[in-house]
Scaffold this motif. Structure first.
Motif, mmCIF file in Angstrom:
data_model
loop_
_atom_site.group_PDB
_atom_site.id
_atom_site.type_symbol
_atom_site.label_atom_id
_atom_site.label_comp_id
_atom_site.label_asym_id
_atom_site.label_seq_id
_atom_site.Cartn_x
_atom_site.Cartn_y
_atom_site.Cartn_z
ATOM 1 N N ILE A 126 32.678 -57.817 -76.301
ATOM 2 C CA ILE A 126 32.924 -59.157 -75.705
ATOM 3 C C ILE A 126 31.788 -59.902 -75.250
ATOM 4 O O ILE A 126 30.909 -59.430 -74.816
ATOM 5 N N GLY A 127 31.828 -61.002 -75.774
ATOM 6 C CA GLY A 127 30.707 -61.950 -75.496
ATOM 7 C C GLY A 127 30.279 -62.163 -74.316
ATOM 8 O O GLY A 127 31.221 -62.030 -73.094
ATOM 9 N N LYS A 128 28.753 -62.446 -73.608
ATOM 10 C CA LYS A 128 28.358 -62.586 -72.533
ATOM 11 C C LYS A 128 29.120 -63.749 -71.711
ATOM 12 O O LYS A 128 29.310 -63.970 -70.552
ATOM 13 N N GLU A 129 29.422 -64.698 -72.557
ATOM 14 C CA GLU A 129 30.196 -66.058 -72.072
ATOM 15 C C GLU A 129 31.636 -65.878 -71.371
ATOM 16 O O GLU A 129 32.039 -66.468 -70.587
ATOM 17 N N TYR A 130 31.929 -64.670 -71.825
ATOM 18 C CA TYR A 130 33.329 -64.275 -71.277
ATOM 19 C C TYR A 130 33.310 -62.975 -70.135
ATOM 20 O O TYR A 130 34.269 -62.348 -69.928
ATOM 21 N N GLY A 131 31.912 -62.614 -69.801
ATOM 22 C CA GLY A 131 31.610 -61.569 -68.984
ATOM 23 C C GLY A 131 31.396 -60.208 -69.526
ATOM 24 O O GLY A 131 31.284 -59.065 -68.743
ATOM 25 N N GLY A 132 31.418 -60.068 -71.011
ATOM 26 C CA GLY A 132 31.319 -58.999 -71.648
ATOM 27 C C GLY A 132 29.850 -58.675 -71.758
ATOM 28 O O GLY A 132 28.901 -59.361 -71.396
ATOM 29 N N LEU A 133 29.475 -57.450 -72.376
ATOM 30 C CA LEU A 133 27.971 -56.939 -72.662
ATOM 31 C C LEU A 133 27.543 -57.421 -73.877
ATOM 32 O O LEU A 133 26.064 -57.713 -73.813
ATOM 33 N N ASP A 134 28.302 -57.643 -74.747
ATOM 34 C CA ASP A 134 27.867 -58.238 -76.153
ATOM 35 C C ASP A 134 26.854 -57.306 -76.731
ATOM 36 O O ASP A 134 25.687 -57.708 -77.031
ATOM 37 N N PHE A 135 26.912 -56.006 -76.726
ATOM 38 C CA PHE A 135 26.087 -55.094 -77.116
ATOM 39 C C PHE A 135 25.837 -55.148 -78.637
ATOM 40 O O PHE A 135 26.864 -55.434 -79.405
ATOM 41 N N SER A 136 24.697 -54.397 -79.439
ATOM 42 C CA SER A 136 24.997 -54.349 -80.556
ATOM 43 C C SER A 136 25.529 -53.224 -81.135
ATOM 44 O O SER A 136 26.057 -52.406 -80.219
#
Length: 771
Positions: A126-136
């Protein structure tokens, strides 16, 4: 001479003048091609078009660009990813007791659930803009693999929300309102997702989903709105028993044409809160004694608004395409991560056990029969890790290579199964007595889960790898199919004409190149490096040409029947797969700096891949429907015979010896394995025994020598043996103290768990001291 010249001029005219060529050659071939073209359903076409072509296209081209492959760089963890790996991940691993999870709690403990939610383990994609980690993809794989070395149930629990499911579907296709509503809550663990696709009557045949939705008017929030009336029955749904939001795949119909001009809209995906009226979460399944949450869900006449369709009304009927596009990436991360964990753990702790366990005064790893199994373990683990890295490189570069991820899932899980079988053979009784100190049994029971889900391996091998590979990866076939399907036949013929000429040239070059490489042993083929691996690059290039040649002949002579001749097509898929695995092995060797200590692993792994390619071709030629054609192809590819042998015994023995040595090589090959510095730990007890015995190797040799010479009683062990050795001046007091510790750890390492019979009969596993 004049006749030959006339013939040459005629050929040049026929092929060189477009109008003549189209009339005499391309048009007749075009008509034949349209007849033999395999019919494809809508779901097959969407699956065929999903994803990207990457290195698999190079391998199918007959001329793989090795310099291009070696230029790609593996992903390096970001500072945030490394901090997560060093912090929350390590904390989680210390909390996991897999035996207790599976046999006592039948769930993750509350503190583990809290840790997973607090540190956003469910939000890696989940993207950082939604509070996620957005890892590879690489970080995702590393985290899941490392957890799986500790607990398969915990790994699956983390894996599913970060694979095919609501989070990924919303990220790629959700409306802005859907993203803003669901993704922050999913990232924080306030919402637990599951995705329901499989049902009693629809597994691999997703197009046969019996679950339906009908567009109609109904009441929602006190108002009459246009929505969908759903009926479904799903099973095998991971996280369903604890899910708060249900992703659902179903066939959508619009008999009153309330949202369009079609009645049969197609497979659609919707997102439904599990507390919505009519949603039923059924019983739990028990997947091979694993404790991760898995169960059923069903609903009858459940009405939902249209805006619960993922992506909104515009994405009604596009569900299958959404699923296969997401799956083409996810399939290369999650299940391969579980297989990698198996490979690392089995290599590390089988090597330790083979040194710690003694028979006839020697570690069992010194016996050639055991070394044969250990050679396979080490060679296959090297292949598994290599394949994982190369596939993650593609994913981190932004590709979604559907054929490659299918190969990765299939072969890594199958290699993981072989590694586990060999590991259990070496451990014998130590491996089959379940208990808090058995680090093999849970994964052994769980490996079929990886093999079954996200497309059972039989389906993956027989239909997906070559079925997609033959069209997606071939330089011309997919474009020719599109030309043949063009509604404007004249335009299609013009496109087909251009493609056909290139295809003919491609086929002719493959015939001559295959014969040339066969006669010369590919010694003149290009290779990007020198040294001990040069011949492997040359042989893979040779087999790439052979694959292109044989695939063309198979498609030309068998047409649509090739799709149904699964045993034939699957063997060509095997060739493509082993070419890819071989590429991954060579790439890893270069990425790791051409470590000399790795050469036995590289030689073993590469010789195995070439042998398997040879076996696949042997079966293909022998069983080709036109037997004479099979014999001709066999001669063209292997004019001197098929000489790809199994790996040499020397390499298996060298691998076995290295597996029993602590040091840098062992750490590099098993870096994902987790153990605690605790003799009561499930893996720590074996690791500590292994390290202490090595540290006191000279002392052990003195004691064993004294026993053989009769100076010490051969029946003594443990503290009694240490005291006797000190008393007989075989070792010093200080050496005796160290020997006693190491001997106690050794005895614990070779012991197995036992339980109180009365408690066990009541389902309570209270372990006694190990015996």
């Amino acid at each position: 001479m004049s006749i030959l010249l006339i013939l040459l001029v005629a050929v040049l005219i026929v092929f060189g003048v477009p109008d003549i060529r189209r009339s005499l050659i391309s048009k007749p071939v075009f008509q034949v091609f349209k007849k033999i073209l395999p019919p494809m359903s809508a779901t097959e076409r969407e699956a065929m078009e999903a994803g990207d072509v990457w290195w698999d296209g190079e391998l199918f081209s007959g001329r793989p660009d090795w310099f291009k492959l070696l230029k790609t760089k593996p992903h390096q963890f970001t500072a945030e990813e490394q901090a997560f790996i060093d912090g929350p991940l390590e904390q989680l691993l210390a909390m996991l007791d897999d035996f207790k999870i599976n046999t006592e709690v039948h769930d993750l403990p509350p503190e583990v659930w809290s840790h997973l939610k607090e540190h956003r383990f469910f939000a890696m994609i989940i993207g950082k803009e939604y509070g996620g980690l957005d890892f590879s993809a690489s970080a995702n794989s590393h985290i899941v693999s490392r957890i799986a070395t500790r607990s398969l149930s915990a790994a699956v629990t983390v894996m599913v929300p970060n694979s095919l499911g609501p989070g990924e579907l919303l990220t790629h296709y959700g409306t802005m309102e859907q993203k803003e509503h669901w993704l922050p809550a999913l990232a924080k663990g306030q919402e637990i997702p599951c995705f329901a696709l499989t049902g009693p009557e629809a597994g691999s045949d997703a197009g046969g989903i019996p679950d339906t939705g009908v567009v109609c008017k109904g009441e929602f929030n006190g108002e009459e709105v246009v929505g969908i009336k759903l009926n479904w029955s799903k099973r095998y749904i991971t996280l369903a028993p604890v899910a708060t939001v249900l992703g659902l795949a179903f066939k959508l119909y619009d008999p009153e044409q309330l949202i369009g001009d079609k009645e049969d809209i197609g497979i659609t995906c919707a997102l439904i809160p599990t507390n919505h009226a009519g949603v039923e979460i059924g019983d739990r399944h028990l997947p091979l004694m694993q404790a991760f949450m898995n169960g059923t869900t069903y609903g009858k006449d459940v009405f939902i608004p249209l805006d619960w369709i993922i992506g909104g009304v515009d994405y009604a009927g596009k569900g299958w395409r959404m699923l296969v596009e997401c799956l083409s990436a996810g399939r290369g991360i999650s299940l391969p991560a579980l297989a990698t964990a198996t490979g690392h753990n089995v290599q590390r702790f089988t090597g330790a056990y083979a040194y710690v366990r003694q028979q006839f005064g020697l570690p069992i790893g010194k016996f050639e029969g055991v070394q044969e199994a250990m050679g396979r373990i080490g060679g296959l683990n090297y292949s598994i890790e290599s394949m994982r890295r190369l596939t993650l490189t593609a994913l981190d570069e932004g590709y979604s290579p559907s054929v490659i991820t299918a190969m990765t899932k299939y072969h890594m899980t199958e290699m993981g199964r072989q590694v586990l079988n060999d590991g259990l053979d070496v451990h014998a009784g130590k491996g089959i007595q379940m208990g808090p100190l058995n680090y093999l049994a849970s994964n052994y029971m769980g490996i079929p889960i990886s093999i079954t889900v996200e497309g059972a391996n039989i389906l993956t091998r027989n239909l997906m790898i070559f079925g997609q590979g033959a069209t997606r990866c071939h330089p011309y076939v997919l474009a020719e199919m599109e030309a043949a399907a063009d509604s404007d036949e004249e335009a299609g013929l013009r496109s087909f004409d251009q493609l056909l000429i290139k295809h003919i040239g491609f086929a002719i070059s493959n015939v001559f190149a295959s014969v040339w490489h066969g006669l010369t042993g590919a010694r003149f083929a290009n290779a990007p490096v020198g040294g001990e691996t040069i011949r492997y690059y040359q042989q893979l290039s040779r087999m790439s040409r052979a694959l292109a040649l044989c695939a063309d002949v198979a498609m030309l002579t068998m047409g649509g029947d090739l799709k149904r001749k699964e045993m034939i097509s699957a063997r060509l898929g095997d060739v493509l797969s082993h070419l890819y695995i071989g590429s991954a092995i060579l790439k890893r060797f270069e990425d790791d700096g051409r470590q000399v200590a790795d050469l036995p692993y590289v030689h073993y792994a590469m010789q195995l891949q070439l042998h398997l390619i040879g076996q696949a071709f042997r079966g293909f030629f022998k069983n080709f429907p036109k037997r004479w054609m099979g014999r001709v192809l066999s001669f063209l590819v292997f004019p001197w015979g098929n000489r790809y042998d199994r790996p040499a015994d020397d390499y298996a023995q060298q691998i076995a010896e290295s597996m029993m040595e602590p040091g840098v090589l062992r750490e590099r090959h098993t870096f994902l394995s987790y153990w605690q510095d605790d003799e009561n730990d499930v893996t720590g007890h074996m690791e500590l025994a292994f390290l202490h015995m090595h540290e006191n190797e000279a002392v052990f040799k003195k004691v064993y020598k004294a026993q053989k010479q009769g100076v010490l009683d051969s029946n003594l062990s443990g503290d009694a043996l240490a005291e006797a050795a000190i008393a007989a001046d075989v070792i010093t007091v200080e050496q005796g103290q160290r020997f006693a510790v190491a001997e106690r750890l050794r005895q614990r390492a070779i012991a197995v768990d036992s339980f109180e019979p009365e408690a066990m009969s009541k389902g309570r596993y209270i372990a006694r001291d190990v015996v």
